[in-house]
Scaffold this active site. Sequence first.
Site, PDB file in Angstrom:
ATOM      1  N   HIS A 200      -8.234   3.115   0.338  1.00 42.70           N
ATOM      2  CA  HIS A 200      -8.425   3.685  -0.669  1.00 42.70           C
ATOM      3  C   HIS A 200      -8.809   2.317  -1.319  1.00 42.70           C
ATOM      4  O   HIS A 200      -7.813   1.071  -1.675  1.00 42.70           O
ATOM      5  CB  HIS A 200      -7.531   4.309  -1.998  1.00 42.70           C
ATOM      6  CG  HIS A 200      -6.251   3.643  -2.052  1.00 42.70           C
ATOM      7  ND1 HIS A 200      -5.649   4.133  -0.654  1.00 42.70           N
ATOM      8  CD2 HIS A 200      -5.484   3.312  -3.081  1.00 42.70           C
ATOM      9  CE1 HIS A 200      -4.308   3.647  -1.378  1.00 42.70           C
ATOM     10  NE2 HIS A 200      -4.321   2.599  -2.332  1.00 42.70           N
TER      11      HIS A 200
ATOM     12  N   GLN B 267       0.983  -1.000   0.061  1.00 39.86           N
ATOM     13  CA  GLN B 267       0.132   0.045  -0.241  1.00 39.86           C
ATOM     14  C   GLN B 267       1.236   1.154  -0.261  1.00 39.86           C
ATOM     15  O   GLN B 267       1.550   2.077   1.003  1.00 39.86           O
ATOM     16  CB  GLN B 267      -0.435  -0.014   0.759  1.00 39.86           C
ATOM     17  CG  GLN B 267      -1.639   1.439   1.144  1.00 39.86           C
ATOM     18  CD  GLN B 267      -2.912   1.236   2.622  1.00 39.86           C
ATOM     19  OE1 GLN B 267      -2.397   0.569   3.231  1.00 39.86           O
ATOM     20  NE2 GLN B 267      -3.697   2.177   2.615  1.00 39.86           N
TER      21      GLN B 267
HETATM   22  P1  AMP Z   1      -1.606   1.534  -3.678  1.00 35.29           P
HETATM   23  O1  AMP Z   1      -0.229   1.677  -3.270  1.00 35.29           O
HETATM   24  O2  AMP Z   1      -3.182   1.268  -3.470  1.00 35.29           O
HETATM   25  O3  AMP Z   1      -1.871   3.208  -2.264  1.00 35.29           O
HETATM   26  O4  AMP Z   1      -1.575   3.117  -4.784  1.00 35.29           O
HETATM   27  C1  AMP Z   1      -1.733   4.694  -4.782  1.00 35.29           C
HETATM   28  C2  AMP Z   1      -2.697   4.461  -6.243  1.00 35.29           C
HETATM   29  O5  AMP Z   1      -2.819   6.466  -5.668  1.00 35.29           O
HETATM   30  C3  AMP Z   1      -1.726   4.844  -7.001  1.00 35.29           C
HETATM   31  O6  AMP Z   1      -2.839   4.247  -8.468  1.00 35.29           O
HETATM   32  C4  AMP Z   1      -1.146   6.043  -6.976  1.00 35.29           C
HETATM   33  O7  AMP Z   1      -0.879   6.220  -8.786  1.00 35.29           O
HETATM   34  C5  AMP Z   1      -2.887   7.410  -7.038  1.00 35.29           C
HETATM   35  N1  AMP Z   1      -2.111   8.438  -6.299  1.00 35.29           N
HETATM   36  C6  AMP Z   1      -1.248   8.866  -6.207  1.00 35.29           C
HETATM   37  N2  AMP Z   1      -1.372  10.066  -5.277  1.00 35.29           N
HETATM   38  C7  AMP Z   1      -2.310  10.244  -6.014  1.00 35.29           C
HETATM   39  C8  AMP Z   1      -3.130  11.848  -6.739  1.00 35.29           C
HETATM   40  N3  AMP Z   1      -2.576  12.799  -6.312  1.00 35.29           N
HETATM   41  N4  AMP Z   1      -4.644  11.703  -7.436  1.00 35.29           N
HETATM   42  C9  AMP Z   1      -4.880  10.811  -7.557  1.00 35.29           C
HETATM   43  N5  AMP Z   1      -4.932   9.487  -7.124  1.00 35.29           N
HETATM   44  C10 AMP Z   1      -3.243   9.523  -6.644  1.00 35.29           C
END
Ligand code: AMP
Length: 120
Positions: free
Chosen positions: A96, A90
């Site tokens: 999310h 994560q």
């Molecule tokens: P995870 O590895 O499940 O924590 O994924 C985090 C996700 O958040 C990734 O797919 C990123 O591309 C996305 N992310 C990070 N910063 C932002 C942002 N400011 N707006 C939208 N998505 C984001």
Amino acid sequence: MNCIFCKIIAGEIPSYKLYEDDKVMAFLDVNPYNPGHTLIVPKEHTLDIDSIDNDTLMHIMDKARDISKLLTEKLGCEGFTLIQNNGFVQEVKHFHLHVIPKYVTNLEMNVEETFEKITH
Ligand code: AMP
Ligand code: ZN
């Protein structure tokens, strides 16, 4: 708190918002796996699957169903996948759920174009 998703929820940094109510918000992932890749987050800062309360979790799943319908209708995806990461996989430490549209034929579209197509 230095949390990027809390800042998005507070409106301190911009996002491509698709949905919002008193409990949750959904916005496009800025680095999408596929066009329409959406994140659904609780408004209250919560770490992971272990710490989120059942009502909020079920509400997020309910909204994932709505979002997947919206993406299917607006972008024509033929399938979709739900993913939720915990622990070292994560990256953002605010719960999310990923809603990832899947296309039989790859769709090339940037986030801005995708947002336009979904919301207009
Ligand atoms: P995870 O590895 O499940 O924590 O994924 C985090 C996700 O958040 C990734 O797919 C990123 O591309 C996305 N992310 C990070 N910063 C932002 C942002 N400011 N707006 C939208 N998505 C984001
Ligand atoms: Zn947060």
